[in-house]
Each structure stands twice: as C-alpha cells, then as structure tokens.
Design a protein around this motif. Structure first.
Motif, short mmCIF file in Angstrom:
data_model
loop_
_atom_site.label_atom_id
_atom_site.label_comp_id
_atom_site.label_asym_id
_atom_site.label_seq_id
_atom_site.Cartn_x
_atom_site.Cartn_y
_atom_site.Cartn_z
N MET A 1 -12.56 -69.45 -52.94
CA MET A 1 -13.53 -68.75 -53.77
C MET A 1 -14.91 -68.89 -53.13
N ALA A 2 -15.67 -67.84 -53.25
CA ALA A 2 -17.04 -67.84 -52.72
C ALA A 2 -17.96 -67.21 -53.75
N ALA A 3 -19.22 -67.62 -53.72
CA ALA A 3 -20.24 -67.06 -54.61
C ALA A 3 -20.79 -65.79 -53.99
N TYR A 4 -20.78 -64.71 -54.76
CA TYR A 4 -21.26 -63.41 -54.29
C TYR A 4 -22.50 -62.98 -55.08
N TYR A 5 -23.38 -62.28 -54.37
CA TYR A 5 -24.62 -61.77 -54.94
C TYR A 5 -24.82 -60.34 -54.48
N VAL A 6 -25.55 -59.56 -55.26
CA VAL A 6 -25.93 -58.22 -54.85
C VAL A 6 -27.45 -58.18 -54.69
N ASN A 7 -27.87 -57.53 -53.63
CA ASN A 7 -29.29 -57.35 -53.36
C ASN A 7 -29.84 -56.35 -54.37
N ASP A 8 -30.89 -56.75 -55.11
CA ASP A 8 -31.48 -55.86 -56.10
C ASP A 8 -32.29 -54.73 -55.47
N ASN A 9 -32.62 -54.87 -54.22
CA ASN A 9 -33.37 -53.85 -53.50
C ASN A 9 -32.41 -53.04 -52.64
N ALA A 10 -32.43 -51.74 -52.82
CA ALA A 10 -31.54 -50.85 -52.06
C ALA A 10 -31.94 -50.79 -50.59
N VAL A 21 -22.17 -62.86 -49.51
CA VAL A 21 -21.69 -64.20 -49.84
C VAL A 21 -22.90 -65.13 -49.69
N SER A 22 -22.97 -66.17 -50.49
CA SER A 22 -24.12 -67.07 -50.45
C SER A 22 -24.30 -67.76 -49.10
N THR A 23 -23.28 -67.77 -48.26
CA THR A 23 -23.37 -68.40 -46.94
C THR A 23 -23.74 -67.41 -45.83
N SER A 40 -12.35 -64.43 -54.75
CA SER A 40 -11.54 -64.81 -53.59
C SER A 40 -11.67 -63.80 -52.46
N SER A 41 -12.22 -62.61 -52.76
CA SER A 41 -12.45 -61.60 -51.72
C SER A 41 -13.63 -60.74 -52.12
N CYS A 42 -14.12 -59.97 -51.17
CA CYS A 42 -15.29 -59.13 -51.42
C CYS A 42 -14.98 -57.95 -52.34
N SER A 43 -13.73 -57.53 -52.43
CA SER A 43 -13.41 -56.34 -53.22
C SER A 43 -13.76 -56.51 -54.70
N GLY A 44 -13.47 -57.66 -55.26
CA GLY A 44 -13.82 -57.91 -56.65
C GLY A 44 -15.32 -57.97 -56.85
N ALA A 45 -16.02 -58.54 -55.89
CA ALA A 45 -17.48 -58.65 -55.97
C ALA A 45 -18.14 -57.28 -55.87
N VAL A 46 -17.66 -56.43 -54.99
CA VAL A 46 -18.23 -55.09 -54.85
C VAL A 46 -17.94 -54.27 -56.11
N ALA A 47 -16.76 -54.42 -56.67
CA ALA A 47 -16.43 -53.71 -57.91
C ALA A 47 -17.38 -54.14 -59.03
N LYS A 48 -17.66 -55.42 -59.13
CA LYS A 48 -18.61 -55.92 -60.13
C LYS A 48 -20.01 -55.37 -59.85
N ALA A 49 -20.42 -55.37 -58.59
CA ALA A 49 -21.75 -54.86 -58.22
C ALA A 49 -21.90 -53.40 -58.62
N LYS A 50 -20.83 -52.62 -58.51
CA LYS A 50 -20.89 -51.20 -58.86
C LYS A 50 -21.07 -50.98 -60.35
N CYS A 63 -19.25 -59.36 -45.48
CA CYS A 63 -18.25 -58.65 -46.29
C CYS A 63 -17.75 -57.43 -45.52
N ALA A 64 -17.42 -57.63 -44.27
CA ALA A 64 -17.03 -56.51 -43.40
C ALA A 64 -15.86 -55.71 -43.95
N ALA A 65 -14.92 -56.37 -44.60
CA ALA A 65 -13.76 -55.67 -45.15
C ALA A 65 -14.14 -54.69 -46.26
#
Length: 69
Positions: A1-10, A21-23, A40-50, A63-65
């Motif tokens: 598991m990794a901590a994911y963040y979205v940039n608030d600035n486009a 990822v925080s790293t 556990s992967s970027c796909s869930g994080a991107v879905a949440k960001a959307k 998050c190249a994948a």
C-alpha cells in the motif's frame, strides 16, 4: 500500500491534475495537494482523484501505469 495524493493545481498544457505517490521525486514540489488514501495500485487512486477533479491522470514517473499523457 502507498499513500496517494492529487495535485490541486492543473498541469498548464494538458489541464490534468496529476496523481502522485508520497515517495515521488516530484512530490515535494507540489504546493497544494489533496490526500486520496492508501492504495495498492495507481488505478484506484486515479479513480478517486477523478471524483474530485474530472481531468486527472497518473504522474509519468511514479504512476506510469496510469499515465495517459
């Protein structure tokens, strides 16, 4: 598991809000970000960001994948 963040600035060219990822080496340079959760992967994080920013994409480096360009 990794901590994911979205940039608030486009991104200036694409208008996407990048997910990191925080790293990620770019992470310290992001002035304003929103915590998405631990995934556990970027796909869930991107879905949440959307749910926050419709135009979201994975970072090309950490998050190249999930990076669509």
């Amino acid at each position: 598991m990794a901590a994911y963040y979205v940039n608030d600035n486009a991104q200036p060219v694409s208008g996407d809000h990048e997910v990191h990822v925080s790293t990620c080496s770019w992470f310290p340079l992001i002035a304003s970000k929103t915590y998405l959760g631990d995934y556990s992967s970027c796909s869930g994080a991107v879905a949440k960001a959307k749910t926050i920013y419709r135009s979201s994409d994975g970072c090309a480096f950490c998050c190249a994948a999930c990076h669509k360009g």
